[in-house]
Design a protein around this motif. Structure first.
Motif: not given
Lengths: 357, 357
Positions: A1-4, A25-30
């Motif tokens: 599972m990814l994390k921000p 981006a709004p989910l904190g992911l690049d």
């Protein structure tokens, strides 16, 4: 599972990758976008970019090392590229989904094998095959290359009077299928997400109008009866589940009137976010792009609830020149893809209207 | 007037700049973010970045040459920076709006001059001034530096028994104001856009709850009567018009109960998109970020219509650690700002819920 804070790799740098990056981006992911074309629209909104060929193993290795998961915006990712990356980092949707959907014959065989229907089709590997297939399926029928076709490319209509050798030449004498012509009432699609835990969340059935083989207009809900709508959604869910799919896919279908009943045939599977789902940005509680990001991140899916009656128009070629008039309608949601040159047939943007209440 | 493909320059690289860039992209506009901090969240979604000090004239000149318009995400842009840029490229909102809102005294004088009310205040430039002001306004009252205060920084409460010399020391003996304490019923804000053509489009009145001087919760609509709501919106429109403002601003106000009527006092003007307007991303037909981009581009504004009852919670410090639980609520819209370190009091993200129907 990814994390921000984690980074998503995207193969392909067109508008689909661009809208994926804008949703990540709004989910904190690049995002790290990988595309051979240095003028790719997605580069403008991505944290990192790689301009390299899909067979550049040094660039692919560096890309894989930089990201937590790889996804793609187009189904024609070379199998070798997918395999190379899969050995290093999760690739979602998985290479199995890619392999099945890259090949029209494998895709149709798969759809029929899981109990769904397609238009009748025959494999065509030679002019002799084509002659036999045309005799069996009748005319009109459609000759399509098994691979690398999109927006009508790699297709030839076999109408009465068409010379089969010419049609075979027209598609480059490549491995192909001949498909029976279907007198459909309407073209519909279901865009659905499947999460890593197997949950499926489908958006409502879209009705699509194509012009010159390019999507022109999507309206939602489609003008289908409730039973046919239910069947269409079930088809998409079954396909996603049987492919053990993770991410968003679109299933294009034909709706036929047969003996006063509506019948659904599967036309094509797109293992990615899809043009007919662009309306979900404003018209659904969670967009197809956010759903895809949630799915490949191993996160719970959002609600796919629709927020009104939808009309989404593509802006193709110089249609985007009317952008200022579209902005004057304060209720229209304009999307431009940041492409410098408005070539004929090029998707430059889209406009969505949500009729609420 | 900007055209698609043009580039917007943004001073400041925090979450406001990040959300501005995310709103500019669908309109076909690129962003160039200028910020001294190389870990700025907005860099991750901007086409171009400059890491340089706000007084680096070479960097500012290159930035100005690269963009069609400059805007900013914070009101403390140095006047010299704004002047340097304005000589080269349009800066919107204009330097006049910046000058007025950077200085609490100038801002309050302006608000009263245009016929609106603020809490009573006095200029304080010395301990003697403070002693006189405290005698006139009574206690409790609030001592605030004229410049560079935000989120409660640069403030000291003057309660009964507080030593005035200590309070004067606490704020660094800087030019300040003393403000009468207002026994408000609620804190509200109006976020409004003013277009280049003078059109004003205001979002509905927000009600705000602060915790430790930091916005914690915004609900919309505010629990005001229709007359007070109308007045609050009119206040914001008058301020925008009198400042000859172009872009989005927020006006923070106090709502008081006086003789059974609701009275509105202006507290503070923010010449930028505002935290209490974050709900507009999903909760309004056009977001505050898109409105700001439309306004500074010289484009028509979109509809500010609200799409439901709104609750927006800020995620401050380690509150963002609960991101996975928030994602499990498929109706919650999670926004994380891409900040690596969750320091106490730092705004890490927000969550919006839109109760429709």
């Amino acid at each position: 599972m990814l994390k921000p804070g984690d980074r998503i790799g995207i193969l392909g740098g067109g508008q689909l990758a661009r809208m994926l990056a804008l949703a990540a981006a709004p989910l904190g992911l690049d995002c790290h976008v990988y595309c051979p074309d240095e003028a790719s629209p997605a580069f403008q909104v991505a944290a990192r970019s790689t301009v390299a060929a899909y067979d550049d193993e040094a660039a692919l290795a560096a890309f894989a090392a930089d990201v937590a998961v790889v996804t793609y915006e187009f189904e024609n990712v070379p199998a070798a590229t997918a395999a190379f990356l899969s050995a290093r980092v999760p690739v979602l949707p998985g290479p199995n989904a890619l392999a099945t959907t890259q090949d029209r014959l494998a895709e149709k065989d798969f759809v029929n094998a899981i109990g769904l229907s397609t238009p009748a089709y025959r494999a065509v590997d030679s002019l002799a095959d084509l002659e036999r297939a045309a005799a069996e399926l009748g005319r009109p029928s459609v000759l399509k290359t098994r691979r690398f076709g999109y927006d009508g490319k790699g297709q030839a209509m076999v109408r009465p009077g068409v010379d089969l050798a010419e049609a075979w030449n027209a598609i480059g004498m490549q491995p192909a299928i001949l498909e029976a012509f279907v007198p459909f009432e309407r073209e519909v699609s279901v865009v659905a997400a499947r999460g890593a835990d197997g949950t499926v969340a489908a958006f409502d059935v879209c009705e699509n109008v194509h012009r010159h083989h390019i999507l022109a207009l999507t309206t939602v809900p489609a003008a289908l009866g409730p039973e046919a709508s239910r069947v269409a959604v079930e088809h998409a869910a079954r396909i996603a589940t049987k492919l053990d799919y993770v991410g968003v896919l679109a299933v294009e279908m034909f709706a036929l009137a047969e003996d006063g009943r509506e019948r659904i045939l599967v036309n094509e599977i797109a293992p990615r976010v899809h043009n007919s789902g662009h309306w979900t940005i404003e018209g659904a509680e969670t967009s197809q792009f956010e759903q895809h990001v949630r799915a490949i991140a191993g996160w719970p899916l959002g609600s796919p609830a629709r927020l009104g009656r939808i009309e989404m128009r593509n802006l193709v070629g110089d249609e985007a020149a009317g952008w200022l008039d579209m902005l004057r309608d304060g209720h229209a949601h304009l999307h431009l893809y940041g492409k410098a040159e408005a070539r004929a047939g090029r998707k430059m943007g889209h406009v969505t209207r949500v009729l609420r209440g």
